[in-house]
Design a protein around this motif. Structure first.
Motif, mmCIF file in Angstrom:
data_model
loop_
_atom_site.group_PDB
_atom_site.id
_atom_site.type_symbol
_atom_site.label_atom_id
_atom_site.label_comp_id
_atom_site.label_asym_id
_atom_site.label_seq_id
_atom_site.Cartn_x
_atom_site.Cartn_y
_atom_site.Cartn_z
ATOM 1 N N ILE A 211 0.836 -1.208 0.000
ATOM 2 C CA ILE A 211 0.000 0.000 0.000
ATOM 3 C C ILE A 211 0.867 1.252 0.000
ATOM 4 O O ILE A 211 0.631 2.190 -0.773
ATOM 5 C CB ILE A 211 -0.941 -0.007 1.227
ATOM 6 C CG1 ILE A 211 -1.992 -1.106 1.088
ATOM 7 C CG2 ILE A 211 -1.617 1.356 1.397
ATOM 8 C CD1 ILE A 211 -2.809 -1.335 2.345
ATOM 9 N N LEU A 212 1.880 1.282 0.862
ATOM 10 C CA LEU A 212 2.718 2.478 0.985
ATOM 11 C C LEU A 212 3.525 2.749 -0.282
ATOM 12 O O LEU A 212 3.626 3.891 -0.732
ATOM 13 C CB LEU A 212 3.657 2.334 2.185
ATOM 14 C CG LEU A 212 2.985 2.308 3.562
ATOM 15 C CD1 LEU A 212 4.003 2.008 4.645
ATOM 16 C CD2 LEU A 212 2.276 3.631 3.849
ATOM 17 N N ILE A 213 4.081 1.706 -0.866
ATOM 18 C CA ILE A 213 4.911 1.925 -2.058
ATOM 19 C C ILE A 213 4.063 2.315 -3.261
ATOM 20 O O ILE A 213 4.539 2.987 -4.182
ATOM 21 C CB ILE A 213 5.770 0.675 -2.354
ATOM 22 C CG1 ILE A 213 7.030 1.089 -3.132
ATOM 23 C CG2 ILE A 213 4.984 -0.398 -3.108
ATOM 24 C CD1 ILE A 213 8.114 0.034 -3.150
ATOM 25 N N SER A 214 2.770 1.938 -3.220
ATOM 26 C CA SER A 214 1.871 2.326 -4.321
ATOM 27 C C SER A 214 1.696 3.839 -4.386
ATOM 28 O O SER A 214 1.394 4.396 -5.443
ATOM 29 C CB SER A 214 0.504 1.655 -4.151
ATOM 30 O OG SER A 214 -0.236 2.256 -3.087
ATOM 31 N N PHE A 215 1.885 4.510 -3.263
ATOM 32 C CA PHE A 215 1.757 5.975 -3.220
ATOM 33 C C PHE A 215 2.777 6.624 -4.153
ATOM 34 O O PHE A 215 2.483 7.608 -4.829
ATOM 35 C CB PHE A 215 1.966 6.462 -1.781
ATOM 36 C CG PHE A 215 1.611 7.906 -1.563
ATOM 37 C CD1 PHE A 215 0.285 8.304 -1.529
ATOM 38 C CD2 PHE A 215 2.592 8.867 -1.379
ATOM 39 C CE1 PHE A 215 -0.049 9.633 -1.310
ATOM 40 C CE2 PHE A 215 2.272 10.200 -1.159
ATOM 41 C CZ PHE A 215 0.949 10.578 -1.132
ATOM 42 N N TYR A 216 3.970 6.061 -4.184
ATOM 43 C CA TYR A 216 5.009 6.578 -5.080
ATOM 44 C C TYR A 216 4.813 6.084 -6.508
ATOM 45 O O TYR A 216 4.986 6.835 -7.468
ATOM 46 C CB TYR A 216 6.393 6.166 -4.576
ATOM 47 C CG TYR A 216 6.771 6.780 -3.253
ATOM 48 C CD1 TYR A 216 7.174 8.109 -3.172
ATOM 49 C CD2 TYR A 216 6.708 6.043 -2.072
ATOM 50 C CE1 TYR A 216 7.516 8.684 -1.958
ATOM 51 C CE2 TYR A 216 7.054 6.609 -0.861
ATOM 52 C CZ TYR A 216 7.451 7.927 -0.797
ATOM 53 O OH TYR A 216 7.784 8.495 0.401
#
Length: 468
Positions: A211-216
């Protein structure tokens, strides 16, 4: 930089801005704390030895988190100052360098941790064969998933630094809620016991990382994550490590202190005392995470304001953060003094474990009313890049005071000495923090005056040129 994020960091009412960043962070951390709380309840239902194994594993998890904070907290404080200076490109390089280096470090830590698994769990309190066996299962699985633990902590800090605290909260919350769902499934339905709790944790961390890496990847961030922005130069690492290493040392000392606390509890009590300290740690962390979350909402605003030389906003932020966090600490003190037993009874522990845990939490609440100022002071030094002061304040709580006290007090007071070591260490470290905090505020006010004089000199020079 995104205009809304810029307004939060550099404009508007400072109390509101801190809360906009702090509330999502607090919610995310609180859900994580609730997960730790519920996880401990589930594990405690599997028996005292299982709870003891989870208690052994807790400081090791914190140590892995400390390694992630080298690049998360170290990188985020640098990013906040760069954004305040308007250097978005350099901030993107800091983000990419922090995350990529965190991944490389995590791979090395995984290999080393598995190689040293036996001495590691013994160091942190696995003193008998049954606890050692369960601890090996629990900690071994967590170490295999340590890459995701470290990346999560790195990215969560970096997202908060650019004002994206809400998305950071989403990543933390989804992982924690999934963990709560998977825990009883793996522990009881699949009958995996404490190993099931560890598997649930790793699977949840994988989802949180995605989820967090999808932000980038989806380009929602105002900063870039790319190999082409990877900048392993001396200046970059110096800025990351000067705060990051301090953060890691604090986490390392905390882990060592908790391991020593476990060993001393087992030595001066028994496995029930060790289990009780696990309950005390989990319950206390519920309140500690809220304080930490609020200080993390304050940190990027302090760093951004300092980078932009907006000293009035910085001073307002310090005042607002101090008042809000002290109010919460007073509320938490009341909870810990008058409602501790009903909370501890949720763990369905034996009568002796419950009695030790309740007594320990009463002791831990003694210096809670002023512990919040300690958190604000630490966040301020990190935000300003003052590594020396951050190190003195942060390391004093666990390294300078707690570890020696754990050797000294139990010799005279037995198990009571083990229980009061942390609150005594808190009281001593708070006194140091308050003194340094006072002088830091004076320094900021002096910098403000010097900046005003410099601006006046520039205006006078410009006026003289125009007159000529």
């Amino acid at each position: 930089m995104n205009e809304d994020k810029n307004k939060i960091l550099g404009e508007g009412n400072v109390s509101t801005s801190i809360l906009k960043l702090a509330i999502p962070t607090i919610i995310g951390l609180l859900i994580t704390a609730i997960y730790n709380f519920v996880d401990t309840i589930f594990v405690s239902w599997a028996g005292t030895d299982a709870l003891s194994a989870a208690t052994v594993g807790f400081p090791i998890i914190m140590l892995l988190g400390g390694l992630g904070s080298i690049y998360g907290l170290g990188g985020s404080t640098y990013v906040s100052r760069l954004l305040g200076q308007g250097d978005v490109k350099r901030a993107s390089r800091a983000v990419s360098t922090s995350i990529i280096t965190s991944i490389i470090t995590a791979v090395g830590v995984t290999l080393l941790g598995l190689l040293l698994l036996n001495p590691l769990v013994r160091l942190f309190g696995a003193t008998n064969d049954s606890v050692l066996l369960l601890s090996r299962q629990y900690v071994g699985i967590l170490i295999m998933g340590s890459v995701f633990t470290m990346i999560n902590i790195t990215m969560n800090n970096l997202l908060r630094a650019e004002g994206s605290a809400t998305f950071s909260m989403v990543g933390l919350s989804v992982g924690a809620i999934l963990n709560i769902i998977l825990d009883p499934l793996f522990i009881f339905v699949f009958n995996l016991g404490v190993a099931g709790a560890a598997i649930a944790t790793v699977l949840s961390q994988i989802v949180s990382t995605a989820i967090l890496i999808s932000f980038y990847i989806r380009k929602k961030s105002s900063l870039k994550l790319s190999f082409k922005y990877f900048s392993p130069d001396k200046v970059m690492y110096a800025e990351i490590y000067k705060i990051g290493i301090v953060s890691f040392l604090v986490q390392m000392l905390t882990s060592v202190a908790m391991g020593l606390l476990n060993n001393q509890a087992a030595l001066y009590g028994n496995s029930e005392a060790l289990a009780a300290m696990g309950i005390v740690s989990r319950v206390f962390m519920m309140g500690f995470y809220i304080m930490f979350g609020y200080s993390q909402g304050f940190l990027p605003i302090a760093g951004y304001s300092y980078g932009a030389k907006n000293y009035d906003r910085l001073l307002d932020a310090i005042k607002a953060a101090s008042l809000w966090i002290t109010g919460f600490c007073l509320f938490l003190t009341i909870i810990f003094q008058f409602f501790t037993e009903p909370i501890v009874l949720l763990f369905k522990a034996s009568e002796s474990v419950t009695k030790i845990a309740v007594t320990g939490l009463h002791y831990y609440a003694i210096f809670l009313p002023v512990l919040g100022i300690f958190m604000v002071a630490t966040a301020l030094y990190q935000a300003l890049g003052h590594a020396g002061k951050a190190a003195i304040v942060s390391i004093s709580r666990q390294g300078l005071f707690l570890i020696p006290l754990l050797f000294i007090l139990p010799q005279y007071l037995g198990l009571t000495g083990v229980l009061i070591a942390q609150p005594v260490a808190d009281g001593l470290s708070i006194m140091i923090a308050l003194v340094l905090f006072y002088f830091s505020i004076k320094e900021i006010k002096n910098e403000k005056l010097n900046n005003i004089h410099l601006e006046d000199d520039i205006l006078d020079a410009e006026s003289a040129v125009h007159e000529q």
